[in-house]
Design an enzyme around this catalytic site. Structure first.
Site, PDB file in Angstrom:
ATOM      1  N   SER A 178      35.948  34.548  45.242  1.00 38.84           N
ATOM      2  CA  SER A 178      35.423  35.764  45.889  1.00 38.84           C
ATOM      3  C   SER A 178      34.276  35.460  46.844  1.00 38.84           C
ATOM      4  O   SER A 178      33.536  34.493  46.667  1.00 38.84           O
ATOM      5  CB  SER A 178      34.919  36.736  44.828  1.00 38.84           C
ATOM      6  OG  SER A 178      35.970  37.207  44.056  1.00 38.84           O
ATOM      7  N   SER A 231      30.533  32.656  38.075  1.00 39.24           N
ATOM      8  CA  SER A 231      29.892  32.567  36.768  1.00 39.24           C
ATOM      9  C   SER A 231      29.410  31.152  36.499  1.00 39.24           C
ATOM     10  O   SER A 231      30.142  30.195  36.700  1.00 39.24           O
ATOM     11  CB  SER A 231      30.873  32.989  35.678  1.00 39.24           C
ATOM     12  OG  SER A 231      31.093  34.371  35.771  1.00 39.24           O
ATOM     13  N   GLU A 271      45.127  31.859  34.344  1.00 34.97           N
ATOM     14  CA  GLU A 271      43.878  32.614  34.287  1.00 34.97           C
ATOM     15  C   GLU A 271      44.063  33.978  33.637  1.00 34.97           C
ATOM     16  O   GLU A 271      43.120  34.532  33.085  1.00 34.97           O
ATOM     17  CB  GLU A 271      43.326  32.784  35.708  1.00 34.97           C
ATOM     18  CG  GLU A 271      41.922  33.359  35.712  1.00 34.97           C
ATOM     19  CD  GLU A 271      41.356  33.570  37.109  1.00 34.97           C
ATOM     20  OE1 GLU A 271      41.823  32.913  38.054  1.00 34.97           O
ATOM     21  OE2 GLU A 271      40.439  34.394  37.238  1.00 34.97           O
ATOM     22  N   GLU A 287      44.202  47.404  39.901  1.00 34.18           N
ATOM     23  CA  GLU A 287      45.081  47.836  40.994  1.00 34.18           C
ATOM     24  C   GLU A 287      45.851  46.655  41.575  1.00 34.18           C
ATOM     25  O   GLU A 287      47.027  46.775  41.926  1.00 34.18           O
ATOM     26  CB  GLU A 287      44.255  48.527  42.087  1.00 34.18           C
ATOM     27  CG  GLU A 287      43.691  49.887  41.680  1.00 34.18           C
ATOM     28  CD  GLU A 287      42.557  49.805  40.655  1.00 34.18           C
ATOM     29  OE1 GLU A 287      41.917  48.733  40.535  1.00 34.18           O
ATOM     30  OE2 GLU A 287      42.316  50.809  39.951  1.00 34.18           O
TER      31      GLU A 287
END
Lengths: 345, 382
Positions: free
Chosen positions: B132, B164, B248, B369
């Site tokens: 991201s 993270s 994942e 979504e």
């Protein structure tokens, strides 16, 4: 399990497809028995296939039987497939001789009062049965009485799918002639009936998903197929998720038959199919819109069944409460130990 | 329409023995060095990771020639679900073990495997996910971080976000744009292994609403990455990322994040004699959990068979995160306890932790979504 399932699927699919193409549904909903379909079912020898080869069957057992029931649910077969297969399976276990006549299983769970008649609500296909196979408990033993339907009072009734679900009254004295089911509890038999309905529901859910995907790809509005709209796609994805969870739950329950965790996974199967049925019907009808709300469209043959079956042999609230009760009754604090013995270890 | 496959699988004696080994390890290990146990796979404890490594529980499925355990995905499943159910803070090695290692095994060079895998297995090398960016969340194909070809390697400029444990990890597999944008949005991206000690990297911590500082924003200012740290093919990063997602998205961490609350709630309700009214709710959630386990085990078994069940993984994640998010919502209604962030422990604290952490469950690793979009494509609607 997979190879067996494939074999059953190959041999039963054509027969069941023929069933759903004929006028069986109209006959059944008009209160008549689809005799010719039943004759075909018998002619193919399915009735005794669950029994061991020693008992004249094909050795499919309950596991193989559930595969057949799932297919019957998928093809919305207007026959007592589930009920007759279970009845014959239990009859053989009790040592009774079976013929091709229709037998229907009933479980009495309420305490039996020696003075009064026993009223049984919504017995599937009772009016068409030659006899009822009544399962009850006495002196801590599971007993079976096979009672001729000529000796009982039957009041016709239907579920939402138009399937016969008759109210039956038997006299307590009719239970005097019985045989014992060794090593099988009444809870087990209740759970097998629930698993059978859950298997039918898994098949019906698959059918509803397929019909809805097809329709969303055919139907155009605003210049494109309605399946291209994200709002529709997101609902359909959830429909697919719940359908695959239901199929997995039923398959897992089938695979765990005769293990320590048989009952728990059957409870999961009935809960999951029950929860999925409501969402599936709601979504399928939303996507199909007005045409799906008509009798001329076949969607209702599956959705009316799902709405009926989710409450039969215990709905998700009943099974959840029982499963929850077992969690609270665990001797140890540790829920996790209990959950993880579910895998057949 | 591609049929979703969740053929159930039975675990056996081998898994049962392993399960008991994990349980005795946990019993002997004692209390974890953490303030809470909800969502324990996003909590980092390198010491625990090294202790698990010493037991051979990192890189379990990898070939023994790279230090791996040569064991099955079902065996790995058993180990990780035991650790998660116990609330073990396994965050330090989680990404390396779950997806970076398998990615290198699938697409990495022999040198990369020999260099990184033994270190991961020993608990000496932790990986972060570099996907991201500040303006690329769900729309991952819109990333802007560029890797420019220079002599002997690549020069990275840009930034990554929501990474993270970037301040603890050693390496990050970073998705970069390596070719100009074209009509094919998914073309022109590559994955590079970036050493997080490199010159030009700045890590800025971001504190979550629950008060934790596990994720970060990372800035790249002319960061040099040598040629031998490119994973797989140049400009093929997208398809490699998609393959990574089957690993994942399907594991038990996608439904066990708030499991501790369920166990504590049952205990609390039993002690307070409130069981009867709670039975249907507890039964409902236990049933969902049991079915999710069966589905996740099935995916683990398919990974074992060499398949990449990306659609099935999306199903597990969407159903699983709904479960772990709805669990605290249901438990608060039957527990009749007000959540309390300052409590030392008990259901009041577990409720607080799980309610505050729950929003992230359905965001990380692909939003609800996005997952449903993937499933809809599998149905033939897109």
């Amino acid at each position: 399990m997979n190879e067996l399932a494939q074999l059953i699927e190959e041999s039963a699919t054509r027969l069941f497809e023929d069933f759903s193409n004929g006028n069986g549904h109209e006959l059944m909903e008009a209160g008549q028995f689809p005799d010719t379909l039943w004759a075909d079912f018998l002619a193919d020898g399915w009735l005794t296939t669950l029994l061991s080869e020693d008992d004249g069957g094909a050795g499919l057992g309950l596991a193989g039987g559930c595969v057949l029931m799932r297919l019957a649910g998928y093809h919305k077969v207007p026959l007592p497939v589930v009920e007759s297969l279970i009845a014959v399976y239990l009859a053989a276990k009790s040592g009774a001789e079976c013929t091709d006549e229709l037998i229907i299983p009933v479980v009495i769970t309420d305490p039996i009062n020696d003075q009064s008649d026993i009223n049984l609500y919504g017995v599937p296909w009772a009016r068409h049965a030659a006899s009822l196979l009544v399962v009850f408990t006495r002196n801590n033993a599971t007993r079976v009485s096979i009672i001729s339907s000529q000796d009982i009072t039957i009041k016709s009734a239907q579920n939402m799918a138009g399937e016969p679900r008759d109210d039956v009254t038997i006299n307590v004295s009719q239970l005097d002639n019985f045989s014992e089911l060794q090593g099988i509890t009444i809870e087990q038999i209740e759970s097998w009936l629930a698993l059978s309905r859950a298997a039918q529901m898994a098949g019906a859910l698959q059918k509803v998903l397929e019909m809805t995907v097809d329709y969303a790809n055919e139907r155009s509005q605003f210049g494109r197929q309605i399946g291209k709209f994200q709002a529709v796609q997101q609902q359909m994805a959830v429909l697919a998720e719940m359908t695959s969870a239901s199929i997995c739950a039923v398959d897992a329950a089938i695979d765990h038959l005769n293990t320590e965790q048989e009952w728990e996974l059957i409870a999961c199967a009935k809960i999951t199919t029950g929860e999925s049925a409501g969402y599936a019907c709601k979504t399928a009808h939303a996507v199909h819109a007005a045409i799906g709300f008509t009798q001329e469209h076949p969607l209702q043959l599956s959705t009316r069944r799902l709405w009926s079956w989710r409450d039969e042999y215990g709905n998700e609230a009943k099974w959840s409460a029982q499963l929850g009760q077992r969690c609270f009754e665990l001797k140890t604090d540790n829920l996790w130990n209990w959950l993880t013995t579910q895998t057949g270890e | 329409m591609k049929k979703l496959n969740f053929s159930p699988v039975l675990t056996g004696e081998k898994e049962a023995v392993l399960r008991n080994q994990v349980r005795s390890f946990l019993k002997n290990y004692g209390d974890f060095n953490v303030s809470n146990i909800i969502d324990s796979w996003s909590i980092c404890d390198p010491e625990l990771s090294r202790a698990l490594a010493a037991k051979g529980w990192l890189g379990m499925t990898w070939p023994t020639e790279y230090g791996g355990g040569g064991r099955s995905y079902l065996e790995r499943y058993v180990v990780i679900e035991e650790l998660l159910a116990a609330g073990a803070p396994v965050g330090a090695h989680w990404v390396a073990d779950r997806q970076s290692g398998p990615l290198l095994l699938r697409f990495g060079t022999e040198e990369q495997r020999q260099h990184f895998l033994p270190k991961i297995v020993k608990g000496e090398c932790f990986f972060a996910i570099g996907m991201s960016e500040p303006n690329s969340g769900s729309d991952l194909a819109s990333i802007k971080t560029r890797a420019e070809k220079v002599d002997g390697g690549w020069l990275i400029n840009g930034s990554k976000i929501w990474t993270s444990w970037a301040h603890v990890c050693h390496q990050m597999i970073t998705l970069c744009r390596t070719a100009p944008t074209s009509d094919n949005r998914h073309a022109g991206m590559s994955q590079l292994i970036v050493n997080l000690d490199n010159k030009g990297i700045t890590v800025r911590p971001i504190v979550t609403l629950a008060g934790e500082a596990h994720f970060n924003e990372i800035f790249f200012d002319d960061v040099f990455v040598p040629d031998n740290r490119l994973v797989g093919q140049v400009n093929e990063g997208w398809s490699q990322v998609v393959a990574e997602l089957a690993f994942e998205r399907s594991g038990p961490e996608r439904f066990l994040s708030s499991y501790q609350l369920l166990e504590a709630a049952i205990k609390e309700l039993r002690e307070a004699n409130l069981t009867q009214q709670a039975e249907p709710i507890i039964g409902q959630f236990v049933a969902r959990l049991m079915v999710l386990r069966q589905m996740s085990l099935s995916v683990a078994n398919q990974l074992q068979e060499g398949k990449l069940p990306v659609n099935e993984a999306s199903v597990v994640k969407d159903l699983g995160t709904s479960f772990e998010q709805e669990l605290p919502e249901a438990m608060r209604l039957i527990l009749a306890t007000e959540p309390r962030s300052s409590a030392e422990g008990g259901v009041a604290r577990l409720l607080s932790d799980s309610i505050l952490k729950a929003p992230s469950f359905s965001l990380r690793g692909g939003t609800r979504e996005i997952l449903r979009g993937i499933i809809a494509r599998g149905l033939g609607l897109r």
